[in-house]
Scaffold this motif. Structure first.
Motif, short mmCIF file in Angstrom:
data_model
loop_
_atom_site.label_atom_id
_atom_site.label_comp_id
_atom_site.label_asym_id
_atom_site.label_seq_id
_atom_site.Cartn_x
_atom_site.Cartn_y
_atom_site.Cartn_z
N UNK A 1 0.82 -1.21 0.00
CA UNK A 1 0.00 0.00 0.00
C UNK A 1 0.85 1.27 0.00
N UNK A 2 2.01 1.19 0.69
CA UNK A 2 2.94 2.33 0.68
C UNK A 2 3.38 2.61 -0.76
N UNK A 3 3.66 1.55 -1.53
CA UNK A 3 4.07 1.73 -2.93
C UNK A 3 2.93 2.36 -3.74
N UNK A 4 1.71 1.98 -3.44
CA UNK A 4 0.56 2.55 -4.16
C UNK A 4 0.52 4.06 -3.94
N UNK A 5 0.75 4.47 -2.69
CA UNK A 5 0.75 5.90 -2.35
C UNK A 5 1.92 6.62 -3.05
N UNK A 6 3.09 6.02 -2.98
CA UNK A 6 4.27 6.64 -3.60
C UNK A 6 4.06 6.85 -5.10
N UNK B 1 -5.01 3.39 4.59
CA UNK B 1 -3.59 3.03 4.55
C UNK B 1 -2.85 3.76 5.66
N UNK B 2 -2.18 2.99 6.52
CA UNK B 2 -1.38 3.60 7.59
C UNK B 2 0.07 3.64 7.12
N UNK B 3 0.65 4.84 7.07
CA UNK B 3 2.04 4.95 6.64
C UNK B 3 2.96 5.00 7.85
N UNK B 4 4.05 4.25 7.80
CA UNK B 4 5.06 4.31 8.85
C UNK B 4 5.60 5.75 8.92
N UNK B 5 5.41 6.43 10.07
CA UNK B 5 5.79 7.85 10.15
C UNK B 5 7.29 8.08 10.12
N UNK B 6 8.06 7.01 10.25
CA UNK B 6 9.51 7.18 10.34
C UNK B 6 10.25 6.94 9.03
N UNK B 7 9.49 6.64 7.99
CA UNK B 7 10.18 6.37 6.72
C UNK B 7 9.70 7.34 5.66
N UNK B 8 10.63 8.01 4.96
CA UNK B 8 10.18 8.91 3.91
C UNK B 8 9.58 8.14 2.74
N UNK B 9 8.76 8.83 1.97
CA UNK B 9 8.17 8.22 0.78
C UNK B 9 9.14 8.41 -0.38
N UNK B 10 9.41 7.32 -1.08
CA UNK B 10 10.31 7.38 -2.24
C UNK B 10 9.49 7.76 -3.46
N UNK B 11 9.86 8.84 -4.10
CA UNK B 11 9.06 9.27 -5.25
C UNK B 11 9.75 8.91 -6.57
N UNK B 12 10.99 9.33 -6.67
CA UNK B 12 11.68 9.19 -7.95
C UNK B 12 11.96 7.73 -8.33
N UNK B 13 12.48 6.98 -7.36
CA UNK B 13 12.82 5.58 -7.64
C UNK B 13 11.60 4.79 -8.07
N UNK B 14 10.48 5.01 -7.34
CA UNK B 14 9.28 4.22 -7.64
C UNK B 14 8.77 4.54 -9.04
N UNK B 15 8.76 5.84 -9.36
CA UNK B 15 8.28 6.23 -10.69
C UNK B 15 9.21 5.67 -11.76
N UNK B 16 10.52 5.70 -11.49
CA UNK B 16 11.46 5.19 -12.50
C UNK B 16 11.20 3.71 -12.76
N UNK B 17 10.93 2.94 -11.69
CA UNK B 17 10.61 1.53 -11.94
C UNK B 17 9.36 1.40 -12.80
N UNK B 18 8.29 2.06 -12.40
CA UNK B 18 7.00 1.85 -13.08
C UNK B 18 7.08 2.29 -14.55
N UNK B 19 7.74 3.41 -14.80
CA UNK B 19 7.78 3.94 -16.16
C UNK B 19 8.69 3.11 -17.06
N UNK B 20 9.85 2.68 -16.52
CA UNK B 20 10.73 1.85 -17.36
C UNK B 20 10.13 0.45 -17.52
N UNK B 21 9.46 -0.05 -16.49
CA UNK B 21 8.83 -1.37 -16.58
C UNK B 21 7.76 -1.36 -17.67
N UNK B 22 7.05 -0.26 -17.77
CA UNK B 22 6.01 -0.16 -18.81
C UNK B 22 6.64 -0.29 -20.19
N UNK B 23 7.75 0.36 -20.40
CA UNK B 23 8.44 0.20 -21.71
C UNK B 23 8.86 -1.25 -21.92
#
Ligand code: GLA
Length: 461
Positions: free
Chosen positions: A240-245, A322-344
């Motif tokens: 669920x954290x990945x869905x949010x990111x 969705x409960x997010x762990x308050x001690x971990x930052x949300x990864x934005x760039x890495x997650x998007x890079x995976x999803x966008x390159x995976x789509x290609x």
């Protein structure tokens, strides 16, 4: 009697054994249906479906069978031949309250709730069901969707309800969110629409599928890491954290590119089909910090919206919040890079598979695993070791399959080489990580099988 594809003698015999148990609890003349729904293995396109981006799975020759008989109680009575899953009984009502998180029968409730929501105006009959499955649980092969699909279609059969398969897939995909996983629709779609000897290129919003013949010289070795990927516990939080990111990345990208109403990365890709993944990642890097605080304050600033509104939209309410762990930052760039390159990669994979270019398909699968490990961070030490052992045995490509964080891998092999790949997995992985266990039940060559169907067992008794 012509049975739908998938009902060979063995599957029919399984259903008849389950029927004996069901008959014991209903009247002699009750009509009895058997629904069969397969698990799946995803060849490529991991963690893309909930961004509305394509996937390429196959339905496998392991299934869940639900045998169902109408009862007169307006209740659903559930039992499972596997004693690990206790019997349950619940009433059909407008809004069915879920069992405690992690209860297996929540998937049954999800299916029933989905049918209730879809056919809101109908008065629905109750049923008694017995469940039996050959899809190993918590191993990343989607035993949960096989259960949800088989329950939904048996409940529809009992109530004389019909839908086009594509509509059933859409309905069940939505209904499974009842369990609190904010998933995409891949597992349900392929379980319903799968085709023997074919992979499915699946696109979303709206759901569309194209069947791609598996090359005759290809074999799929699927191996279970024995690291439990239980979707209702820790894996659910990570998922669920990945869905949010991913949704945050999409919204920021949408704003940077002046697009309205963007919620998922698929909205961006569909609006600007000529921009490459590399282009999009670059734009995102220019518009957003790599990571954002989990309280969503910074994210709301970047997006120019209120924190409260963003919180409600991204995290939801009540039992599925969705409960997010308050001690971990949300990864934005890495997650998007995976999803966008995976789509290609998925789009290229559909082409190379169709053309029978297995070497290239293998390379794409390897690249997918690397991206899942580094950018999506859903692989584990054990999954990496399992993938490595398959490659050392001569697999053309190998990757984790399903949500990750444990579960299974899939390795693509030249068919004559499948034995060598299995041997390498046994020696390189099972001997080290599961000493004492006999690996025979943990890895196998699986075949692309047909999707779900229901038969009338009163006729086929
Ligand atoms: C789980 C979900 C799917 C999909 C995969 C990752 O299996 O149920 O919808 O998101 O993870 O690709």
């Amino acid at each position: 009697m012509n049975l739908p594809d998938g009902w060979d003698a063995e599957e029919l015999a399984r259903a008849k054994r389950l029927a004996v148990q069901v008959r014991a609890s209903v009247s002699d003349d009750a009509q009895i249906f058997a629904a069969r729904a397969p698990g799946r293995v995803n060849l490529i396109g991991e963690h893309t479906d909930y961004s509305g981006l394509p996937v390429l799975p196959v339905a496998i020759d392991r299934s869940t069978i639900v045998v169902a008989a109408a009862n007169t109680t307006r209740e659903i009575e559930v039992s499972n031949v596997d004693p690990a899953w206790p019997s349950r009984r619940f009433a059909i009502e407008r809004q069915i309250p879920p069992y405690a998180t992690g209860d297996w029968a929540n998937y049954v409730k999800a299916a029933i709730q989905g049918v209730i929501d879809h056919f809101a105006a109908r008065q629905l009959r109750g049923m008694s069901i017995v469940v039996g499955s050959t899809v190993p649980p918590a191993s990343g092969l989607s035993s949960s969707s096989a259960l949800t699909v088989s329950t939904a279609i048996s409940f529809m059969a009992i109530n004389g309800l019909e839908l086009e398969p594509i509509e059933t897939a859409t309905m069940v995909a939505r209904s499974e969110r009842y369990v609190g996983t904010h998933g995409g629709g891949m597992d349900q779609a392929v379980s319903i629409l799968g085709r023997r000897d074919h992979a499915l290129f699946i696109e979303f919003d709206p759901l569309r599928v194209r069947a791609i013949k598996m090359p005759a010289n290809a074999a799929l070795v699927v191996a279970d890491s024995q690291e439990v990927a239980d979707k209702s516990g820790k894996v659910r939080a990570e998922y669920n954290r990945r869905v949010v990111e991913c949704s945050l990345a999409a919204r920021i990208l949408g704003r940077a590119l002046d697009l309205d109403g963007v919620k998922i990365l698929g909205d961006v890709v569909r609006a600007l089909p000529n921009l490459s993944a590399a282009n999009l990642v670059e734009k995102l890097a220019g518009a957003s910090p790599q990571r954002l605080d989990p309280d969503l304050k910074e994210a709301a600033n970047v997006l120019g919206v209120s924190q409260m509104k963003l919180d409600a939209e991204l995290l939801g309410h009540d039992s599925t919040r969705i409960e997010l762990d308050p001690n971990r930052p949300l990864e934005i760039l890495k997650r998007a890079r995976h999803v966008l390159t995976e789509t290609e990669r998925v789009i290229r994979a559909a082409g190379v598979l169709e053309a029978g270019r297995l070497d290239e398909m293998g390379k794409l699968m390897n690249a997918s695993h690397a991206s899942l490990a580094q950018d999506f961070q859903c692989s584990t030490h054990r999954l990496d070791a399992l993938v490595e052992s398959a490659r050392r045995g001569g697999a053309l490509g190998a990757r984790l399959t399903g949500a990750g964080f444990g579960g299974s891998i899939v390795a693509l092999c030249d068919a004559p080489n499948a034995g060598a790949v299995i041997e390498s997995i046994d020696r390189g992985y099972y001997e080290k990580f599961t000493p004492g266990a006999s690996p025979e039940n943990l890895r196998a060559v699986l075949h692309a099988g047909p999707g779900a169907s229901v038969i009338d067992l009163s006729v086929n008794a």
